[in-house]
Every structure is written in C-alpha cells, then in structure tokens.
Design a protein around this motif. Structure first.
Motif, PDB file in Angstrom:
ATOM      1  N   LEU B   4       0.859  -1.180   0.000  1.00 35.71           N
ATOM      2  CA  LEU B   4       0.000   0.000   0.000  1.00 35.71           C
ATOM      3  C   LEU B   4       0.898   1.234   0.000  1.00 35.71           C
ATOM      4  CD1 LEU B   4      -2.764   1.483   0.446  1.00 35.71           C
ATOM      5  CD2 LEU B   4      -2.408   1.147   2.902  1.00 35.71           C
ATOM      6  N   ARG B   5       0.697   2.111  -0.974  1.00 36.13           N
ATOM      7  CA  ARG B   5       1.486   3.357  -1.030  1.00 36.13           C
ATOM      8  C   ARG B   5       0.610   4.531  -0.659  1.00 36.13           C
ATOM      9  NH1 ARG B   5       6.497   3.281  -3.430  1.00 36.13           N
ATOM     10  NH2 ARG B   5       6.848   1.251  -4.420  1.00 36.13           N
ATOM     11  N   ILE B   6       1.088   5.318   0.269  1.00 39.48           N
ATOM     12  CA  ILE B   6       0.316   6.475   0.724  1.00 39.48           C
ATOM     13  C   ILE B   6       1.159   7.727   0.517  1.00 39.48           C
ATOM     14  CG2 ILE B   6      -0.758   7.583   2.716  1.00 39.48           C
ATOM     15  CD1 ILE B   6      -1.329   4.782   3.828  1.00 39.48           C
ATOM     16  N   ASN B   7       0.594   8.668  -0.232  1.00 39.81           N
ATOM     17  CA  ASN B   7       1.300   9.927  -0.458  1.00 39.81           C
ATOM     18  C   ASN B   7       0.769  10.969   0.531  1.00 39.81           C
ATOM     19  OD1 ASN B   7       1.917  12.593  -1.466  1.00 39.81           O
ATOM     20  ND2 ASN B   7       2.683  11.537  -3.298  1.00 39.81           N
ATOM     21  N   MET B   8       1.631  11.412   1.426  1.00 46.11           N
ATOM     22  CA  MET B   8       1.180  12.320   2.480  1.00 46.11           C
ATOM     23  C   MET B   8       1.089  13.760   1.983  1.00 46.11           C
ATOM     24  SD  MET B   8       0.392  10.472   5.033  1.00 46.11           S
ATOM     25  CE  MET B   8       0.047  11.814   6.171  1.00 46.11           C
ATOM     26  N   THR B   9       1.705  14.072   0.860  1.00 50.71           N
ATOM     27  CA  THR B   9       1.609  15.437   0.333  1.00 50.71           C
ATOM     28  C   THR B   9       0.191  15.719  -0.149  1.00 50.71           C
ATOM     29  OG1 THR B   9       3.924  15.340  -0.348  1.00 50.71           O
ATOM     30  CG2 THR B   9       2.584  17.085  -1.326  1.00 50.71           C
ATOM     31  N   ASN B  10      -0.318  14.807  -0.987  1.00 49.12           N
ATOM     32  CA  ASN B  10      -1.666  15.055  -1.523  1.00 49.12           C
ATOM     33  C   ASN B  10      -2.726  14.122  -0.937  1.00 49.12           C
ATOM     34  OD1 ASN B  10      -1.180  12.658  -2.839  1.00 49.12           O
ATOM     35  ND2 ASN B  10      -0.511  13.652  -4.733  1.00 49.12           N
ATOM     36  N   LEU B  11      -2.340  13.369   0.090  1.00 43.30           N
ATOM     37  CA  LEU B  11      -3.266  12.478   0.797  1.00 43.30           C
ATOM     38  C   LEU B  11      -4.003  11.542  -0.157  1.00 43.30           C
ATOM     39  CD1 LEU B  11      -4.663  14.942   3.530  1.00 43.30           C
ATOM     40  CD2 LEU B  11      -2.683  13.424   3.649  1.00 43.30           C
ATOM     41  N   SER B  12      -3.206  10.824  -0.923  1.00 40.02           N
ATOM     42  CA  SER B  12      -3.770   9.835  -1.851  1.00 40.02           C
ATOM     43  C   SER B  12      -3.100   8.486  -1.592  1.00 40.02           C
ATOM     44  CB  SER B  12      -3.517  10.269  -3.298  1.00 40.02           C
ATOM     45  OG  SER B  12      -2.118  10.319  -3.544  1.00 40.02           O
ATOM     46  N   TYR B  13      -3.630   7.447  -2.224  1.00 39.33           N
ATOM     47  CA  TYR B  13      -3.025   6.126  -2.019  1.00 39.33           C
ATOM     48  C   TYR B  13      -3.297   5.212  -3.206  1.00 39.33           C
ATOM     49  CZ  TYR B  13      -7.700   4.283  -0.930  1.00 39.33           C
ATOM     50  OH  TYR B  13      -9.012   3.908  -1.006  1.00 39.33           O
ATOM     51  N   ASN B  14      -2.503   4.181  -3.326  1.00 36.94           N
ATOM     52  CA  ASN B  14      -2.772   3.129  -4.310  1.00 36.94           C
ATOM     53  C   ASN B  14      -2.158   1.816  -3.831  1.00 36.94           C
ATOM     54  OD1 ASN B  14      -0.095   4.461  -5.200  1.00 36.94           O
ATOM     55  ND2 ASN B  14      -0.104   2.529  -6.293  1.00 36.94           N
ATOM     56  N   GLU B  15      -2.604   0.723  -4.422  1.00 38.37           N
ATOM     57  CA  GLU B  15      -2.119  -0.610  -4.027  1.00 38.37           C
ATOM     58  C   GLU B  15      -1.379  -1.262  -5.185  1.00 38.37           C
ATOM     59  OE1 GLU B  15      -5.664  -2.686  -2.945  1.00 38.37           O
ATOM     60  OE2 GLU B  15      -5.671  -1.888  -0.903  1.00 38.37           O
ATOM     61  N   GLU B  16      -0.418  -2.114  -4.823  1.00 36.21           N
ATOM     62  CA  GLU B  16       0.318  -2.889  -5.831  1.00 36.21           C
ATOM     63  C   GLU B  16       0.414  -4.318  -5.331  1.00 36.21           C
ATOM     64  OE1 GLU B  16       4.242  -1.185  -5.730  1.00 36.21           O
ATOM     65  OE2 GLU B  16       3.411   0.843  -5.807  1.00 36.21           O
ATOM     66  N   ASP B  17       0.369  -5.273  -6.246  1.00 35.95           N
ATOM     67  CA  ASP B  17       0.601  -6.661  -5.851  1.00 35.95           C
ATOM     68  C   ASP B  17       2.077  -6.868  -5.548  1.00 35.95           C
ATOM     69  OD1 ASP B  17      -1.998  -7.608  -6.006  1.00 35.95           O
ATOM     70  OD2 ASP B  17      -1.851  -7.859  -8.192  1.00 35.95           O
ATOM     71  N   VAL B  18       2.355  -7.685  -4.551  1.00 31.85           N
ATOM     72  CA  VAL B  18       3.753  -8.042  -4.275  1.00 31.85           C
ATOM     73  C   VAL B  18       4.200  -9.041  -5.341  1.00 31.85           C
ATOM     74  CG1 VAL B  18       5.333  -9.105  -2.625  1.00 31.85           C
ATOM     75  CG2 VAL B  18       3.408  -7.741  -1.792  1.00 31.85           C
ATOM     76  N   PRO B  19       5.278  -8.744  -6.064  1.00 31.16           N
ATOM     77  CA  PRO B  19       5.751  -9.710  -7.074  1.00 31.16           C
ATOM     78  C   PRO B  19       6.061 -11.057  -6.411  1.00 31.16           C
ATOM     79  CG  PRO B  19       6.942  -7.625  -7.239  1.00 31.16           C
ATOM     80  CD  PRO B  19       6.139  -7.553  -5.982  1.00 31.16           C
ATOM     81  N   ALA B  20       5.784 -12.132  -7.131  1.00 32.54           N
ATOM     82  CA  ALA B  20       5.976 -13.476  -6.563  1.00 32.54           C
ATOM     83  C   ALA B  20       7.413 -13.707  -6.108  1.00 32.54           C
ATOM     84  CB  ALA B  20       5.573 -14.526  -7.593  1.00 32.54           C
TER      85      ALA B  20
END
Lengths: 78, 570
Positions: B4-20
C-alpha cells in the motif's frame, strides 16, 4: 598403576532452575570444563554461559584444584 | 499480498501486488530493499525524497508463536544511513489481515494527520486533537474515537518536534502504547511527513491462511517444540525477561556504567532481573513478571511493573532500559529507573539513545551521575521542547558535540545499547560494522561461549550473528527466538514454516541468501550515502582507555573490521 586423583571445583550458579549444587564438587583430574558441565547436568553451549575463574570458559580447558566455575544465564536478547 | 502506497503530500493512495519473487522479502530485508531502490542515498532524511516503509515479517500475521513483528525502515536522521527498527505489538497482525506486506509512506507535509486504514479504504483526519499529548493519553483518545480493537501506531511530542531520539510506538495486545520502533529516529521521519498516527482496522477482514496448511503445521509443530525445549525461551525469558542479563553483563565487565566509563556497577543487584521479579511479586496488584507483547507469543518475556500500591507504572522494563537509564547514569534504584523509562515511553523517545544522551550530558558536567531528579528534568525538558530538551532529544552524539565531550558511546551517530564493547568485543565489531549504527539486535554475540575479551575470532562471530539477526528481523520473528532457531539445526523447520505459509519452496539456503543480500544492500546504500571505513570504528576513547572492570581496551584490528564493513566486497 597410577591412581587417578580427584580435585575440588567450586561451583556457583545464577541459573534459578540449575541451582541445587553443593558449593564444592569433586571430579577426576584432567576433567575438561565441558565434561564437568555434562557431569552436573548442564548441556554445553545451550543451558548456561560458563565462566572459569571469572573468564568465559573454552570447552577443552582442563580443570585444576580449587578452580571456580560460575554458571550464568544463557542470554541472547535485550 | 499487496503493498500500500500512501502519499502524504496530496493524501492519496494506491495498491500494488507483491511480485511473486519478493514473497520471501519481509521485515528488515524488505524495508532495506525498498529504501535502497526508492530513496536517494544522499537525500535529507526529513525531506520529501525520504520514504517510510512499514513492513511485516514474512511470517507476521501467520500466528506462528513470537512471529508478529513489524519493521519500519527509512534513511535515518540520526545516522544518515539506512535504518530498520522493529517492534512487537498488534500492528503486524492487523496489517497482515488486510493483506498488506508493506505500507510505504511518501511525500511531506507541515500539519499532522491521522491515517486510517481499513479493508475498504484509506482516509485521513486531522490530528490536532492529540498533538502535544503524552502517548498514553493520545492512545486513549484514539481508542475512544476508533474503538479498542484497532492497531494504533503513533509518535509522541518528540516526533512532532522531529528529534533524532523520536520513536514510533504501537499498542500491545492489551492496549498499552508501549511497543516501540525505538532506534534511529524513525519517529522524526514520521513527523516530517505529518503522520501523527496510523490506525489499522481489520474489522471484517478474513484471518490469514497458510497456502499449504499441512506443511505449515508441520513446521509450526517443530518450531513450537524448539521454543519449548530451549531453556531461554521456556524458562529464562518467561521468568526474568531480558533483565536477566544484568548479572551476566556485570560479571563480564560489560554493564555500561557512568557513560560507559567502566563495565561493572556497584549497585547492579538492586537493578537486576532477579530484584525486579522479587519487587513485582511482592507488590502484586496489576504487576506481572511475565507478559506477551504479541498475541500468541509463547515466550512472554515482557512484564508489567507496579508501584507500591500495585498500580501499573509502565511496561515493559527491559535490560537495555535498565542499562542505559540505570547503571549508565549511576542510578541504582529500580523505581527511579522505571520512572525514567515511563517518561521516555510517554514522550516516545528511544530509551537507549536518550539514556546515552543524558549520560554524555552528565559526563560533560551538566548534572552529577546518580542524580535522578536531574535526569528526570532533562526528560521533562524534551517534553517542553526547550533548548536543553532539544539538545538531549538530538541524541548522544549531538550532546557530545554541543558540550565538547569526546567520550560519546556511539557509532555512526547512534548510541550503543547496554553492552560495553571493550568487554564483549564481538559486539564491538557489530557496533562498528553493521550498517545500522551501534545496535545489539544487528548481531548479538554475548551468548557465544568464546573469550569475549580476546580480539581474535570476533569478526567471524559478529558476521555470523549479523546474518542471524537479519533472518529473524526479516521473518518477523522475535529476537528471543533466535537461540532455539539456530540451535540444533532448527532453521530447517523455519524453512518449512515459511514454505507452507507463502506457498513457495523455500530452503534454508534461500533464507541465508536473503540475509546475505540484505546486508550487502544496506552497505551499498550507506556507501552511496558517503559512508567510508572511518564510519566503521568505535569511539576513539574505547581504543585508548581501559575498561577497568574487564581490564580491556578495544583492540580488534582495523583491517579485520574492514573485512566485513562498508568498504568490504562481501
């Protein structure tokens, strides 16, 4: 025939569950510290940190009369 | 499993799958890998280019005993190098249930936010209500607001002021905010990004399940057996906790005393683990000699220290805290040590760094050794943020520079934990050469049945210990379990446990290789940040002055240190 002599080893344990030792234990001459520990029911390098005359002991060290063995709690963390 | 990536500057987030191919990277190995890949080594630690990685160990969330630890990694404002600090508590379990292996915080902001993560979203709320409060009060307000079944992770006033000593804390399984990611000033990095608290709410999330249950259970059975059979984890830590070490280190001449001037303390018995146990049992009430910081932990090395009326003062009282806030300050009264510990917890400062900073201040004549009130006032100065508080809150090295004191027990700017390295030279090698700054959890050698006062062979002992530390810190396993794991070849059962949990074939060698790669990566980051072999040395006075308690100086040769330090080829 050479009769094997016995020596006196002074023991102090700070391990609560391994503290029922008499203050002096007799063992045969030429006993190593590791053999001594095994004789008194201490698994070497697992159950105690062993000091001989205030220095950390090496397993092959030979005990001498009136040596002092100190058994400390085997610690790893903090 | 996701990041989970959270950007504290613009208070946004996105998710990425962990590579196998990254499923075997957890805890320290993962924080260090991501920091190495994503953070410019020369960036300012409190600037927008630094990132915080909150990462679960590979086994964290699996409910394997003593394996619920979580790591925080970033470029450290204290050392200027790569840093990882880990803690028990319940954050890892909750994070794991939400399916996150890691949460990566990016950006920068000036105000403070509460970040709320649940199974559906990430949201942000103002933290104004809890700014300036002590940790217990802030945690209480957060529990009232978000419920008592969430994980609360927060910084204290020290982190709000971005002090080098600032830590991050999280709740233990009983709701006490006393499980610290203590070292390296990670709380200051949180503060720089405007993160006052992170709430992890796993309501409605499923329990984690191993991918191969049979294999996992087989590994679990043998791992549990190893914990039960080992005297450390079955008897020592549940009875006495880590404070059991006081007698041992004093015997070794390694109990830091009066700013690491010597290694034995005349009042050591009154601050020993045995004395602590006796006191807790005598006072009764809410006190407890054994306590689990993580759900399901079989070791239960923690404790709850009560006052004379049986009311909780704080938890836990650890060996390091006793060493740095007790003997290192010349204080031989356990209640006084505990009070200093409690204040450190409330301010969310690293007890090791702060104890060392006060020790250097005492050495410099700011107060007398043994003066409890002076030490307490210095902590209250931190809380007020006045000039002396800012100096002490800056850590031991800063205190030394400001007061012109050359005897500063630190490496790479980070204070030593409670082991005199002139008496336990393997640990001295670890302090000198680990990329983490002076840190016993980066390669503990005290347990080795070797002549700790001899310079010979210590590099090898430390190097092995440094890899063991990375294994446990990356799997999310408590350091206390490292004894049983690395005794009698039990690591093969750990490989089985990991294989069953992540559903991939993982061998002992894979685990060892992961540790080797992690150490190389951390050194590479530090090299890029400008570290040289000059950073891989103990303080000069430890080479020149004798620790009278052990009659030793530090004399491991520089060339030996360089074989495993930042400039080594590995």
């Amino acid at each position: 025939m050479v009769l094997q002599q016995h020596i006196n080893v002074h023991v102090k344990s700070h391990i609560p569950w391994k503290s029922d030792y008499p203050p002096v234990i007799q063992v045969k001459e030429d006993t190593t510290i590791r053999q001594f520990c095994e004789q008194i029911g201490i698994e070497w390098d697992v159950e105690a940190l062993v000091f001989l005359n205030n220095q950390i002991a090496h397993e092959s060290q030979i005990l001498h009369n009136n040596d002092q063995v100190l058994l400390m709690i085997p610690v790893v963390g903090g | 499993m996701k990041y989970l990536r959270i950007n504290m500057t613009n208070l946004s987030y996105n998710e990425e799958d962990v590579p196998a191919d990254r499923l075997l990277l957890g805890g320290r190995a993962l924080t260090s890998q991501l920091v190495y890949e994503e953070v410019p080594a020369t960036c300012h630690p409190l600037g927008p280019l630094n990132k915080i990685v909150l990462a679960n160990g590979v086994l964290t969330g699996s409910l394997a005993s003593s394996a619920e630890r979580t790591s925080i990694g970033a470029k450290s404002p204290l050392t200027g190098g790569i840093k990882e600090s880990n803690a028990g508590g319940i954050a890892g379990l909750k994070m794991g249930r939400l399916g996150y292996r890691a949460i990566i915080f990016e950006g920068l902001r000036d105000d403070f936010q509460i970040v709320i993560i649940d199974k559906d979203s990430v949201r942000f709320e103002s933290a104004d209500e809890i700014l300036g409060l002590r940790a217990s009060e802030a945690a209480q307000k957060l529990m009232e607001r978000f419920g008592s079944n969430v994980s609360i992770n927060l910084i204290g006033v020290s982190g709000e002021m971005r002090m080098n000593t600032a830590a991050v804390t999280n709740l233990d399984k009983d709701g006490s905010p006393t499980r610290f990611y203590g070292r390296g000033g990670m709380g200051a990095v949180w503060g720089s990004k405007g993160i006052k608290a992170v709430i992890i709410d796993d309501t409605g999330a499923d329990r984690n399940k191993p991918k191969n249950r049979e294999r996992f259970m087989d590994g679990m059975k043998n791992y549990a057996l190893a914990l039960r059979e080992h005297p450390g984890t079955s008897k020592l830590y549940p009875e006495l906790g880590t404070a059991a070490m006081v007698r041992t280190t004093n015997q070794l001449g390694a109990l830091p005393t009066r700013n690491f001037s010597t290694g034995s303390f005349e009042h050591y018995e009154s601050i020993s683990g045995e004395k602590m146990r006796e006191t807790i049992l005598e006072r009764g009430g809410e006190g407890s000699t054994t306590h689990a910081c993580m759900p399901g932990c079989a070791i239960r090395c923690s404790n709850i220290y009560p006052d004379e009326q049986g009311k909780t003062v704080t938890t836990p009282i650890e060996y390091e805290n006793i060493g740095l806030l007790g003997s290192n300050l010349g204080i031989g009264n356990l209640d006084q040590v505990v009070e200093l510990n409690r204040l450190c917890n409330e301010l969310c400062v690293d007890t090791i760094e702060t104890g060392a900073a006060i020790g250097v201040a005492m050495q410099a004549g700011i107060a007398e050794f043994g003066d409890f009130e002076a030490a307490k006032n210095m902590l209250l100065d931190i809380e007020k943020g006045n000039p002396l508080g800012r100096i002490i809150g800056g850590g031991a090295t800063l205190v030394g520079k400001i007061y012109g004191e050359r005897r500063v027990p630190a490496v790479k700017g980070q204070a030593m934990p409670a082991y005199e390295p002139r008496s336990i030279k393997g640990l001295g090698v670890t302090f000198a050469t680990t990329p983490q700054g002076a840190d016993h959890t980066a390669g503990q050698t005290i347990r080795a049945q070797v002549d700790h006062r001899s310079p010979e062979g210590q590099v090898e002992v430390s190097y092995n210990a440094q890899h063991i530390a990375i294994v446990v810190d990356s799997l999310g396993v408590c350091f206390m379990a490292s004894g049983p794991i690395f005794t009698k070849d039990n690591i093969k059962h750990i490989a089985n446990l990991v294989s069953g949990y992540i559903g991939q074939d993982v061998s002992e060698e894979d685990i060892r290789a992961m540790a080797r790669n992690c150490l190389k990566t951390e050194h590479a980051f530090n090299r890029d940040a400008g570290f040289t072999k000059a950073h891989d040395r103990l303080p000069e006075y430890m080479y020149l002055e004798t620790n009278e308690a052990a009659n030793t100086r530090f004399d491991v040769k520089d060339e030996e240190l360089d074989k495993i330090g930042v400039t080594a080829a590995h």
